[in-house]
Design a protein around this motif. Structure first.
Motif, mmCIF file in Angstrom:
data_model
loop_
_atom_site.group_PDB
_atom_site.id
_atom_site.type_symbol
_atom_site.label_atom_id
_atom_site.label_comp_id
_atom_site.label_asym_id
_atom_site.label_seq_id
_atom_site.Cartn_x
_atom_site.Cartn_y
_atom_site.Cartn_z
ATOM 1 N N UNK A 1 60.483 -37.532 25.267
ATOM 2 C CA UNK A 1 59.047 -37.224 25.189
ATOM 3 C C UNK A 1 58.161 -38.471 25.277
ATOM 4 N N UNK A 2 58.661 -39.588 24.745
ATOM 5 C CA UNK A 2 57.861 -40.816 24.791
ATOM 6 C C UNK A 2 57.746 -41.364 26.210
ATOM 7 N N UNK A 3 58.682 -40.985 27.104
ATOM 8 C CA UNK A 3 58.553 -41.400 28.495
ATOM 9 C C UNK A 3 57.238 -40.917 29.092
ATOM 10 N N UNK A 4 56.734 -39.824 28.558
ATOM 11 C CA UNK A 4 55.501 -39.225 29.062
ATOM 12 C C UNK A 4 54.331 -39.517 28.136
ATOM 13 N N UNK B 1 53.299 -40.292 36.385
ATOM 14 C CA UNK B 1 53.906 -39.624 35.237
ATOM 15 C C UNK B 1 54.479 -38.267 35.642
ATOM 16 N N UNK B 2 53.752 -37.551 36.497
ATOM 17 C CA UNK B 2 54.260 -36.267 36.983
ATOM 18 C C UNK B 2 55.545 -36.402 37.768
ATOM 19 N N UNK B 3 55.660 -37.470 38.557
ATOM 20 C CA UNK B 3 56.902 -37.701 39.312
ATOM 21 C C UNK B 3 58.063 -37.954 38.360
ATOM 22 N N UNK B 4 57.808 -38.729 37.299
ATOM 23 C CA UNK B 4 58.867 -38.994 36.314
ATOM 24 C C UNK B 4 59.331 -37.691 35.667
ATOM 25 N N UNK C 1 59.124 -34.687 36.916
ATOM 26 C CA UNK C 1 59.845 -33.885 37.920
ATOM 27 C C UNK C 1 61.272 -34.385 38.119
ATOM 28 N N UNK C 2 61.473 -35.708 38.080
ATOM 29 C CA UNK C 2 62.815 -36.266 38.252
ATOM 30 C C UNK C 2 63.739 -35.788 37.139
ATOM 31 N N UNK C 3 63.251 -35.824 35.903
ATOM 32 C CA UNK C 3 64.108 -35.417 34.789
ATOM 33 C C UNK C 3 64.321 -33.904 34.767
ATOM 34 N N UNK D 1 68.250 -45.531 30.579
ATOM 35 C CA UNK D 1 68.284 -46.732 29.759
ATOM 36 C C UNK D 1 66.993 -47.527 29.888
ATOM 37 N N UNK D 2 66.439 -47.575 31.107
ATOM 38 C CA UNK D 2 65.162 -48.266 31.286
ATOM 39 C C UNK D 2 64.059 -47.586 30.487
ATOM 40 N N UNK D 3 64.069 -46.257 30.465
ATOM 41 C CA UNK D 3 63.080 -45.547 29.666
ATOM 42 C C UNK D 3 63.242 -45.797 28.185
ATOM 43 N N UNK D 4 64.496 -45.874 27.707
ATOM 44 C CA UNK D 4 64.744 -46.110 26.289
ATOM 45 C C UNK D 4 64.235 -47.486 25.873
ATOM 46 N N UNK D 5 64.541 -48.515 26.652
ATOM 47 C CA UNK D 5 64.088 -49.859 26.269
ATOM 48 C C UNK D 5 62.578 -49.989 26.417
ATOM 49 N N UNK D 6 61.970 -49.242 27.347
ATOM 50 C CA UNK D 6 60.508 -49.257 27.443
ATOM 51 C C UNK D 6 59.873 -48.666 26.192
ATOM 52 N N UNK D 7 60.436 -47.582 25.705
ATOM 53 C CA UNK D 7 59.901 -46.946 24.493
ATOM 54 C C UNK D 7 60.076 -47.871 23.289
#
Length: 564
Positions: free
Chosen positions: A185-188, A228-231, A233-235, A464-470
């Motif tokens: 959820x934090x990715x968005x 953000x919408x593309x991200x 949609x990918x997931x 993993x990139x999303x996790x470290x970004x959060x």
């Protein structure tokens, strides 16, 4: 078979006691025909497989090479050493051959009587004044509250990065699903928050709103929302892959946690590269001092300028190329060390642990396989330069069908080299073979046993990139809140938090880079296991067996499980 049956046939044919032959009329004696030559060994047949189908026994002996390894690709090692020796040799020459008058260039004036530039000893160098002002500003700013807060924040972040990486590794090993699903959820949410926050802050601020009109702010905000919408949609489109990807990350985290010494060896290699860079940077600085002050006519007036020696630009190119090649070679050496260490862990039985695996991998990377590492680094360096040139041409808006076709072909070629090189250096660390041999054997191995892991690895890298970004964003928010509470920096607290976020995300990106290479190595080891029909790590097979099998996959050999 043929060599044992033919003499028996000859004996029965010429048996003198046979009742079908009269005793007085013996046939003339002929020696038995020579046995047919034995068939060639199976290993020779497997070395030249038909183009349509390879021999299934061709690579049955692929495993980690624990024995002594011969030196491979020595020519590229010699070429790299020549580059380094020339860089250091001409660099030392530039130090002793420098012209000390460069720092006093502004004090030289043109003398029409001598038709040359002469030094005015009474003038003060403007460059010296600028340097004095710069040093004074730097010292005064470093003693300010902003400088102190920035230095302390970066130092504390650097100290805390090690336990943060270790804690993240343990969480990914035991609670991979929980960590990723909590972070999703934090990715968005975080990008949406920052997108709305900057838009409101810029609208409220008069200086920002005047310099950035409303229509442009709206366009930027809409563009960010589209990203953000593309991200999302990918997931959503690949949600069925996430579960398998999480299990792959957990297996890689388990392998990495069993080899924590890599987090000591790899940073030391990076520090060694930085120490190696220091004299080259010094040489580049002193190379600029090789030249002379000459007059130059412009609109009827003469001015004194600095003219470098003709060899200086060539040396700058040589030194920069050496630094780039050294950088890519060090990155490939790190991948080699990771692959060699993880492969030893993989091909070791469960009831034993590999001894000195990191040390042996380092010895092989900078010893017998140093030429292979240099070749791999050279290819990566060329690929990066070609890709940079293509991107530069794209930014220059080069038009035409031929330019478009050329860019597409270069992109495909560069991507193919990247993909092949990634698994080749893993294979070289396992077998110790030459680069071209490893590339061919890797291609054959993956062609027979290829599981569609490329996309899963891409998903794991994105997760993993999303996790470290959060994590980095949460850390930056905490730092900003602490600075707001204990200091009076005001707006400067945002800049300090931003720099700490950048430092932490760089360190965590290195952690993800290591984990990605572990995933690649485990995948190659699993392919070797599957090709041999063996099971060294049952927990790895339990996960990777769910990957889809390619259509040209042959039937596996009966698996031989290594009992504990």
């Amino acid at each position: 078979m043929g060599s044992t049956e033919e003499p028996n046939k000859a004996g029965s044919l010429y048996d003198y006691s046979s009742p079908s032959e009269p005793l007085l009329s013996k046939p003339p004696f002929f020696p038995p025909p020579p046995p047919p030559p034995p068939p060639p060994p199976l290993i020779e047949e497997s070395t030249s497989p038909s183009p349509d189908e390879s021999d299934p026994t061709q690579y049955l002996q692929i495993s980690y090479n624990y024995g002594p390894r011969p030196f491979k690709d020595i020519a590229f090692l010699i070429l790299f050493v020549l580059f380094v020796l020339c860089t250091f040799g001409f660099g030392i020459f530039s130090i002793f051959h420098r012209n000390p008058n460069y720092s006093t260039l502004s004090s030289y004036t043109y003398d029409s009587n001598l038709t040359s530039c002469v030094k005015d000893s009474l003038s003060l160098s403007n460059d010296g004044l600028l340097r004095i002002n710069f040093y004074y500003y730097f010292l005064s700013s470093s003693s300010s509250s902003f400088g102190k807060a920035l230095i302390w924040s970066l130092v504390i972040t650097l100290v805390l990065s090690a336990p943060i990486c270790f804690l993240l590794l343990l969480l990914l090993k035991h609670y991979t699903k929980q960590i990723v699903y909590i972070s999703l959820p934090f990715f968005v949410v975080i990008p949406i928050f920052f997108n709305i926050y900057w838009f409101v802050a810029c609208t409220v601020s008069s200086s920002c709103s005047d310099g950035f009109p409303l229509i442009y702010r709206i366009l930027v905000m809409v563009f960010v929302f589209l990203g953000i919408g593309i991200i999302v949609w990918i997931f959503v489109a690949n949600r069925h892959r996430i579960e398998l990807t999480l299990r792959i990350i957990a297996v890689a985290s388990d392998a990495l946690s069993s080899n924590l010494g890599l987090f000591v060896a790899l940073p030391l290699l990076a520090i060694g590269l930085m120490v190696y860079y220091i004299p080259i940077v010094v040489f580049l600085v002193f190379a600029r001092l090789n030249g002379k002050i000459v007059p130059k006519e412009s609109s009827g007036e003469y001015t004194c300028i600095w003219k470098q020696d003709s060899w200086v630009p060539a040396y700058n190119v040589l030194a920069i190329l050496t630094m780039l090649w050294s950088l890519t070679s060090m990155v490939e050496a790190q991948v080699y060390v990771i692959s060699g260490t993880i492969a030893q862990w993989y091909f070791t039985k469960e009831d034993s642990t590999p001894e000195r695996s990191i040390r042996s991998s380092l010895r092989n990377a900078f010893g017998p396989s140093s030429g292979t590492v240099c070749l791999s680094g050279l290819l990566i360096c060329i690929v990066r330069m070609v890709r940079a040139a293509v991107d530069s041409a794209r930014q220059d808006n080069a038009r035409g069908m031929m330019n478009l076709v050329l860019r597409c072909c270069v992109d495909v070629l560069v991507s193919a080299v990247d993909f092949l090189n990634k698994f080749t250096i893993n294979f070289a660390a396992i077998t110790g073979e030459a680069y071209c041999t490893c590339a061919r054997m890797t291609y054959e191995l993956l062609r027979r046993n290829l599981l569609s892991a490329a996309f899963v690895e891409t998903v794991s890298s994105r997760l993993l990139a999303g996790v470290i970004f959060v994590l980095s964003a949460i850390y930056a928010i905490v730092v900003c809140a602490i600075l707001k509470g204990v200091s009076k920096l005001g707006v400067d607290s945002y800049y300090v938090a931003l720099l700490t976020w950048a430092l932490l995300i760089v360190i965590l990106s290195f952690f993800v880079h290591v984990l990605d290479n572990v995933i690649d190595t485990v995948y190659v080891c699993y392919a070797i296991d599957r090709d041999r029909g063996e099971v060294f790590k049952q927990e790895v097979h339990d996960v990777y067996v769910h990957l889809p099998i390619s259509r040209n996959h042959r039937s596996p050999i009966i698996a031989k499980t290594h009992d504990v």
